[in-house]
Design a protein around this motif. Sequence first.
Motif, mmCIF file in Angstrom:
data_model
loop_
_atom_site.group_PDB
_atom_site.id
_atom_site.type_symbol
_atom_site.label_atom_id
_atom_site.label_comp_id
_atom_site.label_asym_id
_atom_site.label_seq_id
_atom_site.Cartn_x
_atom_site.Cartn_y
_atom_site.Cartn_z
ATOM 1 N N GLU A 1 0.817 -1.212 0.000
ATOM 2 C CA GLU A 1 0.000 0.000 0.000
ATOM 3 C C GLU A 1 0.847 1.258 0.000
ATOM 4 N N ASN A 2 2.005 1.241 0.677
ATOM 5 C CA ASN A 2 2.794 2.472 0.745
ATOM 6 C C ASN A 2 3.351 2.891 -0.611
ATOM 7 N N GLU A 3 3.362 1.982 -1.590
ATOM 8 C CA GLU A 3 3.770 2.370 -2.941
ATOM 9 C C GLU A 3 2.805 3.400 -3.535
ATOM 10 N N LEU A 4 1.548 3.362 -3.087
ATOM 11 C CA LEU A 4 0.563 4.320 -3.604
ATOM 12 C C LEU A 4 0.947 5.757 -3.294
ATOM 13 N N ASP A 5 1.614 5.967 -2.145
ATOM 14 C CA ASP A 5 2.012 7.332 -1.789
ATOM 15 C C ASP A 5 2.959 7.903 -2.835
ATOM 16 N N TYR A 6 3.919 7.092 -3.268
ATOM 17 C CA TYR A 6 4.855 7.582 -4.280
ATOM 18 C C TYR A 6 4.145 7.756 -5.624
ATOM 19 N N PHE A 7 3.276 6.818 -5.984
ATOM 20 C CA PHE A 7 2.576 6.939 -7.262
ATOM 21 C C PHE A 7 1.586 8.105 -7.268
ATOM 22 N N THR A 8 1.122 8.506 -6.081
ATOM 23 C CA THR A 8 0.294 9.709 -6.004
ATOM 24 C C THR A 8 1.062 10.902 -6.550
ATOM 25 N N ALA A 9 2.368 10.933 -6.272
ATOM 26 C CA ALA A 9 3.228 11.995 -6.793
ATOM 27 C C ALA A 9 3.593 11.742 -8.255
ATOM 28 N N ILE B 1 18.484 20.652 -13.366
ATOM 29 C CA ILE B 1 17.046 20.444 -13.547
ATOM 30 C C ILE B 1 16.538 19.259 -12.729
ATOM 31 N N GLU B 2 17.439 18.315 -12.406
ATOM 32 C CA GLU B 2 17.026 17.089 -11.727
ATOM 33 C C GLU B 2 16.570 17.331 -10.296
ATOM 34 N N THR B 3 17.274 18.173 -9.559
ATOM 35 C CA THR B 3 16.962 18.368 -8.139
ATOM 36 C C THR B 3 15.554 18.917 -7.909
ATOM 37 N N PRO B 4 15.124 19.980 -8.619
ATOM 38 C CA PRO B 4 13.754 20.455 -8.399
ATOM 39 C C PRO B 4 12.686 19.402 -8.699
ATOM 40 N N ILE B 5 12.918 18.576 -9.713
ATOM 41 C CA ILE B 5 11.949 17.529 -10.039
ATOM 42 C C ILE B 5 11.869 16.511 -8.912
ATOM 43 N N ARG B 6 13.024 16.081 -8.440
ATOM 44 C CA ARG B 6 13.050 15.124 -7.331
ATOM 45 C C ARG B 6 12.418 15.712 -6.070
ATOM 46 N N LYS B 7 12.670 16.983 -5.811
ATOM 47 C CA LYS B 7 12.089 17.628 -4.631
ATOM 48 C C LYS B 7 10.572 17.716 -4.748
ATOM 49 N N GLY B 8 10.085 18.000 -5.939
ATOM 50 C CA GLY B 8 8.644 18.052 -6.144
ATOM 51 C C GLY B 8 7.990 16.707 -5.914
ATOM 52 N N LEU B 9 8.590 15.641 -6.443
ATOM 53 C CA LEU B 9 8.059 14.296 -6.229
ATOM 54 C C LEU B 9 8.080 13.925 -4.750
ATOM 55 N N ALA B 10 9.180 14.266 -4.077
ATOM 56 C CA ALA B 10 9.304 13.930 -2.659
ATOM 57 C C ALA B 10 8.266 14.648 -1.817
ATOM 58 N N ALA B 11 8.040 15.938 -2.118
ATOM 59 C CA ALA B 11 7.074 16.713 -1.350
ATOM 60 C C ALA B 11 5.660 16.187 -1.553
ATOM 61 N N SER B 12 5.335 15.828 -2.790
ATOM 62 C CA SER B 12 4.006 15.310 -3.079
ATOM 63 C C SER B 12 3.800 13.951 -2.417
ATOM 64 N N ALA B 13 4.816 13.085 -2.495
ATOM 65 C CA ALA B 13 4.719 11.767 -1.876
ATOM 66 C C ALA B 13 4.605 11.876 -0.362
ATOM 67 N N LYS B 14 5.331 12.823 0.227
ATOM 68 C CA LYS B 14 5.260 13.025 1.677
ATOM 69 C C LYS B 14 3.865 13.473 2.083
ATOM 70 N N ARG B 15 3.288 14.359 1.302
ATOM 71 C CA ARG B 15 1.925 14.818 1.573
ATOM 72 C C ARG B 15 0.931 13.669 1.451
ATOM 73 N N ALA B 16 1.139 12.813 0.467
ATOM 74 C CA ALA B 16 0.238 11.666 0.267
ATOM 75 C C ALA B 16 0.319 10.684 1.431
ATOM 76 N N ALA B 17 1.475 10.613 2.067
ATOM 77 C CA ALA B 17 1.662 9.675 3.177
ATOM 78 C C ALA B 17 1.125 10.209 4.501
ATOM 79 N N THR B 18 0.710 11.470 4.495
ATOM 80 C CA THR B 18 0.218 12.114 5.722
ATOM 81 C C THR B 18 -1.271 11.894 5.850
ATOM 82 N N ALA B 19 -1.683 11.134 6.828
ATOM 83 C CA ALA B 19 -3.112 10.842 7.012
ATOM 84 C C ALA B 19 -3.855 12.077 7.495
#
Length: 260
Positions: free
Chosen positions: A156-164, A242-260
């Motif tokens: 299930e936790n894979e969904l958090d990353y795929f949300t991003a 260009i890579e760092t901002p993309i990775r940061k965006g994915l990480a922030a979105s995935a972190k938000r998705a993991a927050t109940a």
Amino acid sequence: MTTLGVIGGTGWLAGALLRPALTSGFISPSNLVLSSRSGGADGFEAWSDIRFTTDNAVLAAACNVVILSVRPEDLGTLDLDLSGKLVISVMARVKAKALMDRFGTGRIIRAMPNASAEQGLSFTPWFATSEVTVKDEAFADGFFACSGKTTRLKAENELDYFTALTGSGPAFIAAFADVMIRDAVANGVSLQVADAAVRQLFLGAATWMAHASESPAETVKVFTDYGGTTAAGLTAMKAADIETPIRKGLAASAKRAATA
């Protein structure tokens, strides 16, 4: 016989998922119940046999499969007994355990479609709890396949990353396109022409990439090795990190998705 009920059924995401399923015949209009605050039929005028209601309890009583398509913030307003039913959630952040506890059923599928569903171009990963049956899985996969590609996740936790990655992805691509449009305008191109050009570029590039035998990384290398104008642009983007901002965006979105 499967009777499907969709809570939040006239919202944009539910509509984007349901209209392809109705058009393909995967869902029969007479076996579909949609609930919303208004009880209106906006977006479903072509299917007169669909039932509409403002009462979620009426929907629950009539259906053996229930899709939850509401904002996570609105989950607390749903006080329903869905025991014995398959519940499919397209909400981010709300875990399967929370859905089990609230609705009294162990048959939970969580899925994360995206805004391309209506065009049949969504990528929809989904996760099923242990009590979900083979028939349940087939229904969910078939339903989401009407609006694009699907894949079942093991955890299930894979969904958090795929949300991003794919759930939020269309908006990330739109942000990139917006920068290109504004840069074109700054360089003297009219807004109308710039908008049309960039939209067509992304449509063509996405279509080409979907069918290309090379991976995206291999494509970048081919153009970089060629050493032309595209290589100059790619090299400048790489130098600007260009890579760092993309990775940061994915990480922030995935972190938000993991927050109940």
